[in-house]
Design an enzyme around this catalytic site. Structure first.
Site, mmCIF file in Angstrom:
data_model
loop_
_atom_site.group_PDB
_atom_site.id
_atom_site.type_symbol
_atom_site.label_atom_id
_atom_site.label_comp_id
_atom_site.label_asym_id
_atom_site.label_seq_id
_atom_site.Cartn_x
_atom_site.Cartn_y
_atom_site.Cartn_z
ATOM 1 C CB THR A 12 2.313 5.145 4.089
ATOM 2 O OG1 THR A 12 2.463 3.760 4.389
ATOM 3 C CG2 THR A 12 1.983 5.910 5.362
ATOM 4 C CB THR A 60 6.181 -0.920 2.148
ATOM 5 O OG1 THR A 60 6.423 0.387 2.679
ATOM 6 C CG2 THR A 60 7.146 -1.917 2.791
ATOM 7 C CG HIS A 88 -0.155 0.119 2.516
ATOM 8 N ND1 HIS A 88 0.324 -0.995 3.185
ATOM 9 C CD2 HIS A 88 0.253 1.194 3.259
ATOM 10 C CE1 HIS A 88 0.972 -0.619 4.268
ATOM 11 N NE2 HIS A 88 0.946 0.712 4.337
ATOM 12 C CG HIS A 120 7.651 4.870 0.342
ATOM 13 N ND1 HIS A 120 7.753 6.017 1.112
ATOM 14 C CD2 HIS A 120 7.505 3.831 1.229
ATOM 15 C CE1 HIS A 120 7.688 5.700 2.389
ATOM 16 N NE2 HIS A 120 7.535 4.389 2.487
#
Length: 835
Positions: free
Chosen positions: A720, A799, A718, A797
């Site tokens: 963040t 992860t 996902h 970004h």
């Protein structure tokens, strides 16, 4: 820069000129902004909008409608000041030198023998006040006059120690032809003539600090303005002088007696103004020929009544006769008396002549005392000679420049002086005064004390920065004075020097952050011009003797996009980026890298740093017309109203990022002044914004996607989309904001193109296309007092793995958002929404 507006393009090509065609897809403000950031000096604006021209002029950028080739040629070849309210152009054009001509706007000069000392084959031309008599040269759609003259050279010569006028003139013309135009000095008279009528019309009590001779005609129409200067030279000050003898030194090759008499009378007028705040009748004894009366009456209407056996052509009422002691009863109250009686020497022996002169001095004083002994509102300026004399200790001594330093000087007396103590002054002391003292200013009023005047409007142009004024007292005055226009010298040094040399004194230097003021505008000279109905074709230089113009109590404060605005904020950046930098993206790249954002894909479109604040800091020497502190403050209190343009509301953290980039830029450039300025602006942002950081967060906003084009081993990859630090009872408020932002959140065009190691053991994919929405969300949370985002820059970004992996590069791939949720860190999801 100058903007010349045309209905169609021209075939002629001009140097340093760029064409801009009005973009109908953008509004007038956006067109004005784009024009203001063009890098050439001349802008030919095709298919123009009148409103765009008005916006530019209010910003201090000269923008004029052109109706003919002659108008275009006249304005493109020189600089000018534009009165955009009255559609009048004041040229600063010295091309008249090609006519073997020098010019003056002072009539008295034409009555001297100056022509005998000009360059061979040259002539002198009188052009009227501010070049008004040149209007007939220009048959234009706007009023046009050439305000350029050589009076500055003539006056500088008079006050210099040089005698050879031709050599002096030649050197000064050569200097003029090889140095940049001092636009502020040239346009200053136009500015003062606009400024003071507008202030006096609004404010009953106006104080002016530090006027000089160049303002001596401006204030003749304003007797109620209270002047403050450097004070007068009094009789009691002569006690410090040692006796000397007659010097007999020539000061000027051509006769400047007319100039001396004009200065004496003007000095007396302003002395009277400060006592009585009204215009006096002017009586003059021994007046002939007084050609300078014509000059004074060009500026202001005075009644002159004169006595002399010879003609005084410009007097209101002239008595072609001698004036005697018994005639004093003819002189009325509310007047000034100028006594300049002196019999011509003729063939008289010098000893005999000396006796006559001393007798006339006694007679002149007798008339002066008699005039002042009765009635009210009277001031006298009397010619005296160096001799043993008793004079009131408070009498004001004058020694304005005259053709030769001989025995004469003048004294100003008022009704109070004649009742004060008199002091005996020997002849040698008067010679010491004559030989060593030149009165350099017609304003001899007392110095200004640095204290607030709650009921007055204070004007102090180029008057307070001197280091004999305590620096903190200057700051306190500006901070506390409710209504004023005050200038201070800008700190445009590179070593953050607190004071700099100017001529034979030192000036304190200042930055906008030195002041804590509200409802005030801090801008440049050209920014100030725009506020008062003027604009200029040439901005101030980034270095040199430049000033901040600080306007307290202005009704223009909330008109953020109209005055002291962001016009030209990127101009210097464009000049550098498109001429000498490594890439035209250099600014974007540096701003991201200096905030540890290494994803430079689309850096010119998607960035986290306020370009406005960054440019306003690193190039403040070029664009300080933009009032950065005002811009920040009005944003912080939500009082930004804009008429048009492409408006983007920055999140406060974007401003902080800009300061951090500016500080790193300054460190690399070894620019200590920008380093301090950026630090102080960052401090100011933190002061006016209540910024809190979720550096120890307990909730985060996640964005899930339908699919991810990389291998991953986390449970749910996902994005963040920010972290929060909230109490549980604030969850409802967060959800409310997310629901309001739902449409914009799902409209984000998220894409990815590579993976990288965010840190040891954290493998992530980049995410582009989200920053502008992130900062909108930030602002919504900020306004609702919800702590969102960390102190370090947000780097979007996704992860993928908590292990070390190699970088993977793919074609840029669009990601479809599946859902957006709010989840407690190491806890449960408390809200989830889908499109």
């Amino acid at each position: 820069m100058k903007v010349l507006a045309l209905r169609h393009s021209v075939a002629q090509v001009y140097a340093d000129t760029q064409t801009y065609v009005h973009d109908d897809s953008k509004d007038e403000y956006e067109n004005a902004f784009l024009i203001s950031n063009l890098t050439t000096h001349n802008i030919l604006y095709i298919n123009y909008s009148v409103k765009t021209l008005k916006i530019l002029n209010k910003s201090g950028i000269a923008a004029v409608e052109i109706q003919s080739p002659d108008e275009l040629f006249a304005l493109i070849r020189c600089n000018f000041t534009y009165d955009y309210e009255n559609n009048t152009v004041y040229l600063h054009d010295y091309s008249y030198y090609t006519n073997n001509e020098i010019r003056t706007d002072q009539h008295w000069v034409t009555k001297t023998d100056i022509i005998d000392y000009l360059l061979p084959g040259w002539k002198l031309t009188y052009v009227g006040y501010n070049g008004k008599d040149t209007r007939g040269h220009y048959n234009f759609s706007f009023t046009c006059q050439n305000a350029a003259t050589d009076d500055d050279i003539i006056i500088e010569y008079i006050y210099s120690s040089e005698l050879d006028f031709q050599t002096f003139l030649l050197r000064k013309i050569k200097e003029r032809m090889t140095t940049s135009l001092p636009i502020a000095r040239l346009s200053n008279r136009v500015f003062r003539d606009k400024l003071f009528p507008s202030i006096v019309n609004i404010h009953k009590r106006v104080v002016n600090v530090g006027p000089r001779n160049e303002s001596m005609f401006t204030f003749l129409n304003f007797p109620t303005i209270k002047q403050f200067s450097n004070g007068a030279y009094l009789v009691k000050h002569t006690i410090k002088l040692k006796q000397e003898r007659w010097l007999g030194k020539r000061v000027s090759q051509f006769d400047i007696g007319q100039y001396k008499n004009m200065l004496n009378v003007v000095t007396t007028i302003y002395y009277y103004y400060n006592l009585h705040s009204s215009k006096p009748v002017i009586y003059m004894l021994g007046s002939a020929p007084s050609y300078w009366i014509y000059d004074i009456r060009q500026y202001s209407d005075f009644t002159f009544e004169t006595w002399d056996p010879l003609d005084t052509p410009y007097s209101t009422t002239h008595h072609k006769e001698l004036f005697f002691d018994k005639d004093v009863t003819k002189l009325k109250d509310n007047s000034i008396l100028y006594i300049d009686i002196r019999t011509d020497r003729g063939n008289m022996d010098w000893k005999e002549w000396r006796k006559v002169v001393e007798q006339q001095t006694v007679s002149n004083l007798s008339i002066a005392y008699k005039y002042l002994s009765t009635g009210k509102a009277k001031v006298c300026c009397v010619k005296l000679t160096a001799m043993d004399l008793e004079l009131p200790i408070t009498a004001k001594l004058l020694h304005h420049p005259t053709t030769e330093i001989r025995s004469e000087f003048y004294a100003i007396l008022d009704v109070w002086d004649i009742s004060t103590i008199k002091r005996f002054v020997p002849k040698g002391v008067f010679y010491a005064f004559i030989n060593n003292v030149t009165t350099e200013n017609v304003f001899i009023q007392p110095p200004f004390k640095l204290r607030t005047l709650p009921n007055d409007y204070i004007v102090a142009l180029y008057a307070l920065s001197n280091d004999f004024n305590p620096r903190q007292d200057i700051i306190n005055l500006i901070n506390k004075q409710k209504q004023s226009l005050i200038t201070v010298r800008i700190n445009n040094t590179f070593k953050d020097e607190p004071k700099v040399n100017f001529k034979n004194i030192y000036d304190w230097t200042f930055l906008p952050t030195d002041f804590e003021i509200k409802d005030s505008i801090i801008t440049s000279y050209d920014g100030c011009l725009g506020i008062f109905g003027l604009s200029t074709s040439l901005s101030s230089k980034p270095t040199g003797n430049n000033h901040l113009f600080i306007i307290n109590g202005t009704d223009k404060y909330y008109k953020l996009d109209q005055y002291a605005n962001h016009m030209g904020i990127s101009r210097r950046s464009h000049q550098v980026r498109f001429s000498e930098s490594a890439t035209s993206y250099s600014g974007y790249i540096f701003r991201d890298l200096s905030n540890n954002n290494f994803n430079l894909i689309g850096t010119n479109i998607e960035n986290s740093v306020s370009g406005h604040v960054y440019n306003a800091l690193i190039y403040y020497r070029y664009n300080y017309a933009f009032d950065l502190k005002r811009w920040i403050y009005l944003h912080s209190i939500g009082e930004v109203t804009v008429e048009g343009g492409k408006y983007y509301e920055h999140a406060p953290i974007e401003l902080i990022y800009a300061c951090r980039s500016a500080k790193e830029f300054a460190a690399l450039q070894d620019d200590l002044t920008v380093l301090r300025y950026a630090n102080e602006i960052e401090g100011y942002i933190n002061k006016v914004y209540s910024i809190t950081y979720a550096d120890d967060p307990n909730y985060f906003i996640g964005v899930r996607f339908d699919s991810i084009p990389y291998e991953y081993d986390v449970k749910v990859p996902h994005l963040t989309f920010g972290v929060l630090f909230i109490s549980d009872n604030m969850i409802h408020d967060v959800i409310t904001v997310l629901k309001k932002m739902k449409t914009e959140l799902f409209k984000m065009e998220v894409s990815t193109s590579y993976t990288y190691m965010l840190s040891d053991g954290i493998h992530v994919a980049n995410a582009s296309g989200v920053l502008s929405t992130y900062f909108k969300l930030y602002n919504m949370f900020y306004r609702n007092h919800i702590t969102f985002g960390q102190s370090r820059m947000f780097i979007p970004h996704i992860t993928l793995s908590f292990s070390n992996k190699r970088t993977v590069r793919i074609e840029n791939t669009r990601l479809k958002i599946n859902s957006i949720y709010l989840r407690k860190i190491k806890g449960e999801t408390v809200f989830d929404m889908s499109e």
